[in-house]
Design an enzyme around this catalytic site. Structure first.
Site, PDB file in Angstrom:
ATOM      1  N   GLU A 308     115.980  49.646   5.745  1.00 10.67           N
ATOM      2  CA  GLU A 308     115.838  48.212   5.458  1.00 10.67           C
ATOM      3  C   GLU A 308     116.281  47.961   3.994  1.00 10.67           C
ATOM      4  O   GLU A 308     115.665  48.409   3.063  1.00 10.67           O
ATOM      5  CB  GLU A 308     114.416  47.755   5.674  1.00 10.67           C
ATOM      6  CG  GLU A 308     114.015  47.486   7.130  1.00 10.67           C
ATOM      7  CD  GLU A 308     114.393  48.521   8.181  1.00 10.67           C
ATOM      8  OE1 GLU A 308     114.969  48.115   9.197  1.00 10.67           O
ATOM      9  OE2 GLU A 308     114.200  49.715   7.948  1.00 10.67           O
ATOM     10  N   THR A 309     117.407  47.241   3.803  1.00  5.72           N
ATOM     11  CA  THR A 309     118.136  47.171   2.540  1.00  5.72           C
ATOM     12  C   THR A 309     118.925  45.871   2.479  1.00  5.72           C
ATOM     13  O   THR A 309     119.251  45.309   3.515  1.00  5.72           O
ATOM     14  CB  THR A 309     119.120  48.372   2.468  1.00  5.72           C
ATOM     15  OG1 THR A 309     118.384  49.582   2.569  1.00  5.72           O
ATOM     16  CG2 THR A 309     119.963  48.369   1.215  1.00  5.72           C
ATOM     17  N   VAL A 310     119.245  45.399   1.287  1.00  7.76           N
ATOM     18  CA  VAL A 310     120.254  44.350   1.147  1.00  7.76           C
ATOM     19  C   VAL A 310     121.397  44.880   0.300  1.00  7.76           C
ATOM     20  O   VAL A 310     121.199  45.639  -0.644  1.00  7.76           O
ATOM     21  CB  VAL A 310     119.701  43.046   0.527  1.00  7.76           C
ATOM     22  CG1 VAL A 310     118.630  42.442   1.422  1.00  7.76           C
ATOM     23  CG2 VAL A 310     119.168  43.260  -0.878  1.00  7.76           C
ATOM     24  N   MET A 390     124.453  48.061   4.859  1.00 15.49           N
ATOM     25  CA  MET A 390     123.011  48.276   4.952  1.00 15.49           C
ATOM     26  C   MET A 390     122.747  49.299   6.052  1.00 15.49           C
ATOM     27  O   MET A 390     123.610  49.595   6.859  1.00 15.49           O
ATOM     28  CB  MET A 390     122.293  46.966   5.274  1.00 15.49           C
ATOM     29  CG  MET A 390     122.575  45.844   4.285  1.00 15.49           C
ATOM     30  SD  MET A 390     121.668  44.330   4.667  1.00 15.49           S
ATOM     31  CE  MET A 390     122.374  43.895   6.260  1.00 15.49           C
TER      32      MET A 390
END
Length: 402
Positions: A308-310, A390
């Site tokens: 879970e990343t931007v 991502m």
């Protein structure tokens, strides 16, 4: 602009990123015609060690809760970027995020679905529920969500700079919350935190120089995959053909075997990064691929031989560019919001190994293996593409596919 975007994303996609997380960035400075890498990732608390987990009969670091906490590096990363390359103050770049946090924003459909998936785990922590489960439930699609706690946190950074986060009231609240809830943070952890400017590492792929962050980022994994795949005529194979997918998958297996052995905190270890991304090493690894059969086991190579990343990228009018990735790792990170600060702390500590002697073994004040990896491409010494993807451990594969 990148800091402004990141600050807003921390509000509107709180399960993905925020000031409780870490960031990496690669910056192209048009005037100097040079790339700069920033490692703004945090370290494990001084007071934690493997014995803590052994006493609880834990064989691995859990995925949620206070045992997963490492110092959040994002705010110091913002400060470093603004000081070295910025033209605006914290007051200017955080103003939009503060306004949206106070006035609210309508929650979008995909974000709402991901938000709701964490409802049960957020409900286990009263402070998390108070922040992210207003009216005892996740916001609905289109419902306006406000986060006064995060607005106050951002305003404190505007008033006191990065020190408000690492030496002031924000750090004191996190540490007090940690002491009351089974965590191991002390003020020393925050006071001693620093980001590190590093030289991005590179390998040439068919005339293009691909630039990645060195360990503790997993960026070198993409370079290893590309070096292996350069030995095949991929252009002659159909896109997503069985042969193409087989070769990419086998290259990924080999590169990830090396990642699991060699990617760790470069300040705490002597790492064979140059050997791993060399063309000679790729030749030896490529020889292990059977073009007609999937391998069942791939082991790390011997380099002594001959969540879970931007992701975001910004380019300005002067052709300066930044490739930036920021994350709190799992969905809502550790699932824990400290006090009333309006953000969840990351669970990046779950990236450590508990195996004694492993390069990535958990130790006090050490950075863990990181899945995150911004990238940049130059051709003939000029910027060609700023990019990233991502997706946790999928990122080396994603970079390779791009």
């Amino acid at each position: 602009a990148a800091v402004a975007v990141n600050a807003v994303l921390g509000l509107v996609e709180p399960h993905m990123n925020g000031v409780g997380g870490d960031l990496f960035a690669i910056v192209w400075n048009a005037e100097a015609e040079e790339l700069y890498g920033l490692n703004a990732t945090g370290r494990a608390p001084y007071e934690i060690n493997r014995a803590v987990f052994a006493r609880q009969n834990l064989k691995r670091v859990p995925g949620t809760g206070p045992l997963t906490w490492t110092v959040p590096g994002a705010v110091d990363g913002w400060d470093q970027l603004l000081r070295r390359f910025g033209t605006m103050s914290f007051a200017e770049v955080l103003a939009p995020a503060i306004a949206y946090a106070r006035d609210g924003f309508p929650v979008s459909e995909i974000i709402q679905g991901q938000w709701a998936a964490s409802e049960a785990s957020l409900a286990e922590w009263p402070t998390s529920a108070a922040t992210y489960l207003p009216n005892d439930r996740p916001p609905e699609v289109g419902e306006v969500f406000r986060n006064l706690g995060l607005a106050l946190t951002y305003e404190a950074i505007v008033q006191g700079g990065r020190d408000a986060f690492y030496r002031g009231q924000i750090a004191r609240k996190i540490v007090a919350f940690s002491e009351s809830n089974g965590g191991y943070f002390t003020m020393r952890d925050f006071e001693d935190h620093n980001s590190v400017w590093v030289k991005p590492v590179t390998s040439n792929y068919r005339g293009y120089d691909i630039w990645e962050m060195p360990p503790n980022s997993s960026g070198i994994v993409a370079l290893m995959m590309l070096n292996i795949l350069e030995g095949y005529d991929l252009a002659s194979m159909r896109h997503n053909s069985a042969e193409t997918i087989h070769l990419i998958t086998e290259a990924k297996k080999l590169a990830f075997a090396d990642r699991d052995r060699y990617v760790a905190d470069a300040e705490a270890n002597v790492l064979p990064t140059a050997q791993l991304i060399s063309k000679e090493y790729a030749e030896r690894r490529r020889a292990l691929i059977d073009r007609s059969r999937a391998s069942e086991v791939m082991r790390a190579g011997d380099v002594t031989e001959n969540a879970e990343t931007v992701y975001l990228t910004v380019v300005d009018k002067d052709r300066n560019a930044i490739s930036l990735i920021e994350s709190i790792f799992g969905g809502f990170g550790s699932k824990v919001v400290p006090a009333d600060l309006g953000f969840a702390l990351q669970n990046r500590g779950s990236g450590f190994s508990l195996e004694p002697g492993h390069l990535n073994s958990l130790e006090p004040h050490k950075r863990s293996l990181h899945t995150n990896m911004p990238a940049f491409v130059t051709k003939d010494g000029k910027p060609w593409m700023s990019f990233g993807v991502m997706g946790g451990a999928m990122q080396p594969q994603g970079h390779t596919q791009v």
